[in-house]
Write a protein that holds these residues in place. Structure first.
Motif, PDB file in Angstrom:
ATOM      1  N   SER A 118      -4.691   0.932  -4.265  1.00 54.03           N
ATOM      2  CA  SER A 118      -5.088   2.206  -3.659  1.00 54.03           C
ATOM      3  C   SER A 118      -6.301   2.022  -2.738  1.00 54.03           C
ATOM      4  CB  SER A 118      -5.404   3.235  -4.745  1.00 54.03           C
ATOM      5  OG  SER A 118      -6.388   2.715  -5.623  1.00 54.03           O
ATOM      6  N   GLY A 119      -6.951   0.882  -2.860  1.00 57.71           N
ATOM      7  CA  GLY A 119      -8.098   0.607  -1.980  1.00 57.71           C
ATOM      8  C   GLY A 119      -9.436   0.704  -2.700  1.00 57.71           C
ATOM      9  N   LYS A 120      -9.437   0.439  -4.010  1.00 61.98           N
ATOM     10  CA  LYS A 120     -10.684   0.525  -4.785  1.00 61.98           C
ATOM     11  C   LYS A 120     -11.709  -0.489  -4.273  1.00 61.98           C
ATOM     12  CE  LYS A 120      -8.432  -0.378  -8.604  1.00 61.98           C
ATOM     13  NZ  LYS A 120      -7.035  -0.405  -8.078  1.00 61.98           N
ATOM     14  N   SER A 121     -11.233  -1.721  -4.132  1.00 63.55           N
ATOM     15  CA  SER A 121     -12.169  -2.773  -3.695  1.00 63.55           C
ATOM     16  C   SER A 121     -12.652  -2.512  -2.280  1.00 63.55           C
ATOM     17  CB  SER A 121     -11.486  -4.139  -3.756  1.00 63.55           C
ATOM     18  OG  SER A 121     -10.960  -4.341  -5.043  1.00 63.55           O
ATOM     19  N   SER A 122     -11.747  -2.032  -1.452  1.00 66.83           N
ATOM     20  CA  SER A 122     -12.139  -1.719  -0.073  1.00 66.83           C
ATOM     21  C   SER A 122     -13.196  -0.619  -0.062  1.00 66.83           C
ATOM     22  CB  SER A 122     -10.926  -1.265   0.734  1.00 66.83           C
ATOM     23  OG  SER A 122      -9.908  -2.228   0.686  1.00 66.83           O
ATOM     24  N   LEU A 123     -12.976   0.388  -0.897  1.00 64.67           N
ATOM     25  CA  LEU A 123     -13.929   1.505  -0.933  1.00 64.67           C
ATOM     26  C   LEU A 123     -15.314   1.032  -1.378  1.00 64.67           C
ATOM     27  CD1 LEU A 123     -14.294   4.643  -0.714  1.00 64.67           C
ATOM     28  CD2 LEU A 123     -14.025   4.675  -3.190  1.00 64.67           C
ATOM     29  N   ARG A 220      -6.497   7.683   4.687  1.00 66.84           N
ATOM     30  CA  ARG A 220      -6.226   8.894   5.451  1.00 66.84           C
ATOM     31  C   ARG A 220      -5.587   8.565   6.801  1.00 66.84           C
ATOM     32  NH1 ARG A 220     -11.683  11.724   7.465  1.00 66.84           N
ATOM     33  NH2 ARG A 220     -10.338  12.495   9.140  1.00 66.84           N
ATOM     34  N   ASP A 221      -5.726   7.318   7.240  1.00 64.93           N
ATOM     35  CA  ASP A 221      -5.108   6.914   8.511  1.00 64.93           C
ATOM     36  C   ASP A 221      -3.583   7.029   8.452  1.00 64.93           C
ATOM     37  OD1 ASP A 221      -5.686   4.764   6.619  1.00 64.93           O
ATOM     38  OD2 ASP A 221      -4.564   3.492   8.014  1.00 64.93           O
ATOM     39  N   GLU A 222      -3.052   7.015   7.232  1.00 66.26           N
ATOM     40  CA  GLU A 222      -1.594   7.171   7.105  1.00 66.26           C
ATOM     41  C   GLU A 222      -1.131   8.505   7.674  1.00 66.26           C
ATOM     42  OE1 GLU A 222      -0.811   6.645   2.966  1.00 66.26           O
ATOM     43  OE2 GLU A 222      -0.754   4.454   3.117  1.00 66.26           O
ATOM     44  N   CYS A 251     -11.079   6.503   5.012  1.00 65.96           N
ATOM     45  CA  CYS A 251     -10.302   5.349   5.421  1.00 65.96           C
ATOM     46  C   CYS A 251     -11.214   4.152   5.227  1.00 65.96           C
ATOM     47  CB  CYS A 251      -9.905   5.504   6.891  1.00 65.96           C
ATOM     48  SG  CYS A 251      -8.957   4.103   7.496  1.00 65.96           S
ATOM     49  N   THR A 252     -10.712   3.116   4.574  1.00 61.67           N
ATOM     50  CA  THR A 252     -11.558   1.943   4.304  1.00 61.67           C
ATOM     51  C   THR A 252     -10.798   0.676   4.674  1.00 61.67           C
ATOM     52  OG1 THR A 252     -10.779   1.842   2.008  1.00 61.67           O
ATOM     53  CG2 THR A 252     -12.787   3.106   2.415  1.00 61.67           C
ATOM     54  N   PHE A 253     -10.143   0.754   5.799  1.00 60.59           N
ATOM     55  CA  PHE A 253      -9.278  -0.369   6.179  1.00 60.59           C
ATOM     56  C   PHE A 253     -10.060  -1.506   6.839  1.00 60.59           C
ATOM     57  CE2 PHE A 253      -6.738  -2.612   9.325  1.00 60.59           C
ATOM     58  CZ  PHE A 253      -5.735  -3.125   8.505  1.00 60.59           C
ATOM     59  N   TYR A 255     -10.806  -4.859   5.163  1.00 55.26           N
ATOM     60  CA  TYR A 255     -11.501  -5.883   4.370  1.00 55.26           C
ATOM     61  C   TYR A 255     -10.611  -7.059   3.954  1.00 55.26           C
ATOM     62  CZ  TYR A 255     -15.597  -2.918   4.230  1.00 55.26           C
ATOM     63  OH  TYR A 255     -16.689  -2.188   4.594  1.00 55.26           O
ATOM     64  N   ASP A 256      -9.319  -6.970   4.266  1.00 52.05           N
ATOM     65  CA  ASP A 256      -8.408  -8.074   3.915  1.00 52.05           C
ATOM     66  C   ASP A 256      -8.865  -9.373   4.563  1.00 52.05           C
ATOM     67  OD1 ASP A 256      -5.221  -7.501   2.979  1.00 52.05           O
ATOM     68  OD2 ASP A 256      -6.568  -5.786   3.293  1.00 52.05           O
ATOM     69  N   SER A 257      -8.929 -10.419   3.774  1.00 54.85           N
ATOM     70  CA  SER A 257      -9.365 -11.677   4.382  1.00 54.85           C
ATOM     71  C   SER A 257      -8.296 -12.266   5.299  1.00 54.85           C
ATOM     72  CB  SER A 257      -9.765 -12.673   3.301  1.00 54.85           C
ATOM     73  OG  SER A 257      -8.739 -12.746   2.350  1.00 54.85           O
TER      74      SER A 257
HETATM   75  N1  LIG Z   1      -4.005   1.688   5.928  1.00 52.58           N
HETATM   76  C1  LIG Z   1      -4.984   1.520   5.082  1.00 52.58           C
HETATM   77  N2  LIG Z   1      -5.019   0.488   4.271  1.00 52.58           N
HETATM   78  C2  LIG Z   1      -6.033   0.342   3.419  1.00 52.58           C
HETATM   79  C3  LIG Z   1      -7.087   1.280   3.369  1.00 52.58           C
HETATM   80  N3  LIG Z   1      -7.956   0.893   2.427  1.00 52.58           N
HETATM   81  C4  LIG Z   1      -7.479  -0.251   1.927  1.00 52.58           C
HETATM   82  N4  LIG Z   1      -6.328  -0.587   2.502  1.00 52.58           N
HETATM   83  C5  LIG Z   1      -5.471  -1.756   2.248  1.00 52.58           C
HETATM   84  O1  LIG Z   1      -4.852  -1.584   1.003  1.00 52.58           O
HETATM   85  C6  LIG Z   1      -4.690  -2.845   0.377  1.00 52.58           C
HETATM   86  C7  LIG Z   1      -5.292  -2.799  -1.022  1.00 52.58           C
HETATM   87  O2  LIG Z   1      -6.680  -2.624  -0.906  1.00 52.58           O
HETATM   88  P1  LIG Z   1      -7.668  -3.050  -2.055  1.00 52.58           P
HETATM   89  O3  LIG Z   1      -8.998  -2.599  -1.643  1.00 52.58           O
HETATM   90  O4  LIG Z   1      -7.479  -4.451  -2.417  1.00 52.58           O
HETATM   91  O5  LIG Z   1      -7.110  -2.108  -3.200  1.00 52.58           O
HETATM   92  P2  LIG Z   1      -7.398  -2.186  -4.755  1.00 52.58           P
HETATM   93  O6  LIG Z   1      -7.230  -0.820  -5.277  1.00 52.58           O
HETATM   94  O7  LIG Z   1      -8.700  -2.812  -4.992  1.00 52.58           O
HETATM   95  O8  LIG Z   1      -6.257  -3.093  -5.239  1.00 52.58           O
HETATM   96  P3  LIG Z   1      -6.141  -3.904  -6.642  1.00 52.58           P
HETATM   97  O9  LIG Z   1      -7.460  -4.541  -6.882  1.00 52.58           O
HETATM   98  O10 LIG Z   1      -5.065  -4.889  -6.394  1.00 52.58           O
HETATM   99  O11 LIG Z   1      -5.792  -2.906  -7.660  1.00 52.58           O
HETATM  100  C8  LIG Z   1      -5.352  -3.850   1.275  1.00 52.58           C
HETATM  101  O12 LIG Z   1      -4.376  -4.471   2.068  1.00 52.58           O
HETATM  102  C9  LIG Z   1      -6.269  -3.011   2.122  1.00 52.58           C
HETATM  103  O13 LIG Z   1      -6.536  -3.571   3.384  1.00 52.58           O
HETATM  104  C10 LIG Z   1      -7.033   2.396   4.254  1.00 52.58           C
HETATM  105  O14 LIG Z   1      -7.895   3.276   4.294  1.00 52.58           O
HETATM  106  N5  LIG Z   1      -5.971   2.472   5.078  1.00 52.58           N
END
Ligand SMILES: Nc1nc2c(ncn2[C@@H]2O[C@H](COP(=O)(O)OP(=O)(O)OP(=O)(O)O)[C@@H](O)[C@H]2O)c(=O)[nH]1
Ligand SMILES: [Mg+2]
Length: 454
Positions: A118-123, A220-222, A251-253, A255-257
């Motif tokens: 859901s994006g926990k780590s990104s947040l 939210r970008d979705e 939106c916290t997009f 951070y993916d390495s």
């Molecule tokens: N489009 C979009 N993608 C996002 C957003 N935030 C995070 N992501 C993507 O969602 C994916 C999961 O994000 P994580 O932050 O790893 O989510 P997580 O909840 O920590 O995931 P787990 O640790 O595996 O449970 C990654 O590919 C992110 O880049 C966002 O706001 N928009």
């Protein structure tokens, strides 16, 4: 004013406040006759109760011994009196300091729950103002026993847990999670997309077990390609379903390495969430515990300085506020130090810094420095209030400069240099405001003033 007896006669003695360069003793006997003696001079000025002035030779054979011993005694009394004042000033300072200082020994526990991906780590990265390169979730993770739980120890006192739900934190049942569960300051539920029935239980559990809670609609970008109403509707559905007043669309997009280096971060809506979390933490005296882990610290430093300068500005218009002002300065120094180093500066070390600035300011004696700009009683002049403000602003700005550049507070040379520079700047700013009325001081916009320094 100190009293003493000499040859069966009572005297009052005071030393003039501007007497750093040259001591001026003023002795008054029980008949109201006043003797003004300048240090190093052989003559004194005598004023009788009718205000007649007369010069007195202190060296005449007949009186030399009398005056020598009288002056010697007066000096002793003055010295003792000022030592007593300094002692009680510092005692009072200690009391006020303990009452007002933030307790940096507290713990701070934050939990972020939500579905996988859901994006926990990104947040968390976005909340802590991280870039992709210095993303926290990649560097600091201590993986839990189960793969569901991430325990991030930002330092000994600050823990951040990221997990699908509190149930998983309980299931972990380690010493650290048990401690954590006893006192969770902030709980954040991260949801995405349309209402998902599985989240209600997780949310209620969170609400019951955290001192504050926040619901975040991530990704939210979705909804970018839809009509804006679509996002509104989803937010409203979530609010209704969870029975909450507020949801944070973010939106916290980015951070993916695996993302290419030139893909920018897309961070939206996080500022509002961060501010609300910080407001709550501030109410608990815990704001700096988290702020020190932010990758950008300037805004926090500025708030500390603005807060202190504003407090001084308001109090400077009142008589007898040297104690309050000094305590404010000492506390702000400690806060800046914690923000940049994560270490607790002892009260003694913060106080020991003040003479560094005192030497650059009005008086060489630290106690006089503390008290000079705000007299203990009587009418406060606008000039004194401006001095208090400019000294406080310049002092804290120079400490901020040293700490933010990674130097040590022991670098007195740099502190002094910066202090002079900042003090001049503040004085010019204040001079341009052409303040004439002391009551206007409290309503100055100190943010603007500090903005120019930090
Ligand atoms: N489009 C979009 N993608 C996002 C957003 N935030 C995070 N992501 C993507 O969602 C994916 C999961 O994000 P994580 O932050 O790893 O989510 P997580 O909840 O920590 O995931 P787990 O640790 O595996 O449970 C990654 O590919 C992110 O880049 C966002 O706001 N928009
Ligand atoms: Mg994660």
């Amino acid at each position: 004013m100190a009293k003493f007896f000499y040859k069966d006669r009572q005297y009052e003695v005071s030393v003039s406040p501007e007497s750093n360069e040259q001591e001026i003793l003023i002795l008054t006997n029980s008949d109201g006759v006043e003797l003004t003696i300048r240090e190093g001079e052989k003559k004194a000025v005598k004023r009788d109760s009718q205000d007649n002035l007369e010069e007195v030779d202190l060296q005449t054979a007949q009186y030399k011994n009398f005056y020598d011993s009288l002056i010697q005694e007066a000096r002793k009394v003055v010295k003792k009196d000022s030592q007593d004042k300094v002692k009680s000033f510092f005692k009072a300072l200690e009391v006020q300091y303990e009452e007002r200082v933030q307790d940096f020994h507290q713990t701070l526990n934050i939990v972020v729950i939500g579905n996988v991906s859901s994006g926990k780590s990104s947040l968390i990265n976005a909340l802590l103002r991280r870039t992709r390169q210095n993303a926290l979730m990649k560097v600091g993770v201590q993986a839990g026993v189960t793969t569901k739980l991430n325990i991030l120890r930002l330092d000994e006192k600050v823990r951040l847990i990221d997990s699908p739900g509190l149930g998983d934190v309980r299931a972990e049942n380690s010493e650290i999670t048990q401690e954590f569960l006893k006192s969770i300051d902030v709980g954040i539920l991260v949801v995405t997309g349309a209402v998902d029935a599985s989240q209600k239980e997780y949310f209620n559990d969170l609400k019951e077990n955290c001192k504050s809670f926040f619901v975040v609609l991530n990704k939210r970008d979705e909804w970018d390609r839809y009509h804006p109403q679509a996002l509104e509707n989803v937010m409203n559905q979530w609010k209704e379903y969870l029975k909450i007043d507020k949801i944070y669309p973010v939106c916290t997009f980015g951070y993916d390495s695996q993302l290419s280096d030139n893909t920018p971060l897309d961070i939206r809506g996080v500022i509002q969430l961060r501010e609300d979390i910080e407001d709550f933490l501030e109410s608990q005296g815990k704001k700096l515990l988290l702020a020190r882990h932010m990758s950008k610290k300037r805004s926090y430093a500025k708030k500390i300085v603005v807060g202190a300068v504003t407090a001084v500005g308001i109090q400077a218009a009142l008589p007898g506020k040297a104690l309050f002002i000094t305590t404010t300065q000492v506390i702000a120094i400690g806060s800046l130090y914690y923000l940049y180093t994560g270490q607790i500066l002892s009260k003694g070390s913060a106080l020991a810094l003040l003479p560094v600035f005192a030497g650059q300011a009005v008086a060489t004696n630290v106690f006089l420095f503390f008290t000079s700009f705000i007299p203990p009683t009587g009418i406060v002049e606008i000039a004194a209030a401006i001095t208090a403000i400019s000294i406080t602003a310049a002092m804290l700005a120079s400490i901020n400069f040293v700490l933010s550049s990674g130097a040590e507070l022991t670098d007195e040379k740099m502190l002094k240099l910066k202090f002079r520079e900042y003090r001049e700047q503040v004085q010019i700013i204040l001079k341009n405001l052409a303040l004439t009325d002391i009551t206007k001081i409290g309503s100055l916009n100190f943010t603007d003033i500090v903005d120019k320094l930090i």
